[in-house]
Design an enzyme around this catalytic site. Sequence first.
Site, PDB file in Angstrom:
ATOM      1  N   ASP A  40      45.031  56.228  46.818  1.00 26.94           N
ATOM      2  CA  ASP A  40      45.393  55.317  46.526  1.00 26.94           C
ATOM      3  C   ASP A  40      46.413  55.248  45.250  1.00 26.94           C
ATOM      4  O   ASP A  40      46.346  56.933  44.389  1.00 26.94           O
ATOM      5  CB  ASP A  40      44.243  54.328  45.717  1.00 26.94           C
ATOM      6  CG  ASP A  40      43.131  53.445  46.479  1.00 26.94           C
ATOM      7  OD1 ASP A  40      43.822  53.808  47.808  1.00 26.94           O
ATOM      8  OD2 ASP A  40      42.959  52.546  46.062  1.00 26.94           O
ATOM      9  N   CYS A  65      44.820  45.886  43.758  1.00 31.81           N
ATOM     10  CA  CYS A  65      43.773  45.515  42.931  1.00 31.81           C
ATOM     11  C   CYS A  65      42.852  46.021  41.191  1.00 31.81           C
ATOM     12  O   CYS A  65      43.642  46.812  41.067  1.00 31.81           O
ATOM     13  CB  CYS A  65      42.367  45.544  43.716  1.00 31.81           C
ATOM     14  SG  CYS A  65      41.903  45.523  45.265  1.00 31.81           S
ATOM     15  N   TYR A  97      31.934  53.813  54.915  1.00 36.46           N
ATOM     16  CA  TYR A  97      31.836  53.947  54.609  1.00 36.46           C
ATOM     17  C   TYR A  97      31.071  54.098  52.334  1.00 36.46           C
ATOM     18  O   TYR A  97      31.138  55.513  52.237  1.00 36.46           O
ATOM     19  CB  TYR A  97      33.785  54.155  53.445  1.00 36.46           C
ATOM     20  CG  TYR A  97      33.404  52.881  52.706  1.00 36.46           C
ATOM     21  CD1 TYR A  97      33.815  52.850  51.534  1.00 36.46           C
ATOM     22  CD2 TYR A  97      33.567  51.828  53.636  1.00 36.46           C
ATOM     23  CE1 TYR A  97      33.983  51.643  51.449  1.00 36.46           C
ATOM     24  CE2 TYR A  97      34.416  50.729  53.528  1.00 36.46           C
ATOM     25  CZ  TYR A  97      34.252  50.179  51.895  1.00 36.46           C
ATOM     26  OH  TYR A  97      34.766  48.638  51.648  1.00 36.46           O
ATOM     27  N   HIS A 149      45.364  35.718  42.965  1.00 32.74           N
ATOM     28  CA  HIS A 149      45.980  36.421  44.017  1.00 32.74           C
ATOM     29  C   HIS A 149      45.998  38.262  43.728  1.00 32.74           C
ATOM     30  O   HIS A 149      46.521  39.247  43.722  1.00 32.74           O
ATOM     31  CB  HIS A 149      47.782  36.393  43.558  1.00 32.74           C
ATOM     32  CG  HIS A 149      48.136  35.391  44.655  1.00 32.74           C
ATOM     33  ND1 HIS A 149      48.301  33.893  44.272  1.00 32.74           N
ATOM     34  CD2 HIS A 149      48.609  35.014  45.945  1.00 32.74           C
ATOM     35  CE1 HIS A 149      49.013  33.430  44.575  1.00 32.74           C
ATOM     36  NE2 HIS A 149      48.366  32.943  46.082  1.00 32.74           N
ATOM     37  N   GLU A 187      45.854  50.632  48.374  1.00 31.18           N
ATOM     38  CA  GLU A 187      45.244  52.029  49.580  1.00 31.18           C
ATOM     39  C   GLU A 187      47.814  52.732  49.618  1.00 31.18           C
ATOM     40  O   GLU A 187      48.168  50.561  50.272  1.00 31.18           O
ATOM     41  CB  GLU A 187      45.230  51.901  50.259  1.00 31.18           C
ATOM     42  CG  GLU A 187      43.106  51.322  50.205  1.00 31.18           C
ATOM     43  CD  GLU A 187      43.119  49.666  49.638  1.00 31.18           C
ATOM     44  OE1 GLU A 187      41.877  48.808  49.852  1.00 31.18           O
ATOM     45  OE2 GLU A 187      44.499  48.858  49.487  1.00 31.18           O
TER      46      GLU A 187
END
Length: 224
Positions: A40, A65, A97, A149, A187
């Site tokens: 990331d 995020c 995960y 968003h 990511e």
Amino acid sequence: MSTSNETSGGSTSIDHAIAAFLDGDPILVHDAADREGETDIVYPAGEVDSDAVARMRNDAGGLICVALSNEVAEAFDLPFSQEIIDHPTAADHELGYDERSSFSLTVNHRDTYTGITDEDRALTITELATAAADPERFDFAGQFRSPGHVHLLRGAPELVDDRKGHTELGLALADVADLPPAVVVCEMLDDETGRALSPADARAYAAEHDLVYVEGREIVEQLG
């Protein structure tokens, strides 16, 4: 920039990551090959401008995020999204995960228009950092609206001692850098395969752009 634990002068990649955060620069964090296996781009939330949002869109391509500490989430009464979604899809999560997802609400700052533009998302993100810096004095519902968003992530109470996701890895770095407990994670994806960018390619990106690359295990070992 270093991909090893020790660099010249005896400093570690963690030291370089902390220094980058203090300078307002992003770093690249790979969690673990046996976890998500993803790298990331991670920013201190207070340093994100529209150019940073564009970089995450174009160079990373994943979901943008904002991770907040558990204490901040508690102060703002932010739930895990799985706990409040009244739909069968929220039941019986089986993640390969981890035991659970960190997702909480999605928000826009109330001064945004649609909320999706680079400028709008940058405003929402930097105001989240302001909120995280002094949660007891901040009117969260007065400043943000849901849905929005920007995806919020809720960190584990003991950070990497509880969970070793990018949420906790980024927040652990912010904590040791004495920055507000709010970091942006996105990511990095491979345009050719559509999969997670390989660690080798992530390290090459870091070298090309003079960014720090750090393995999650280093953060866990040194900051856990």
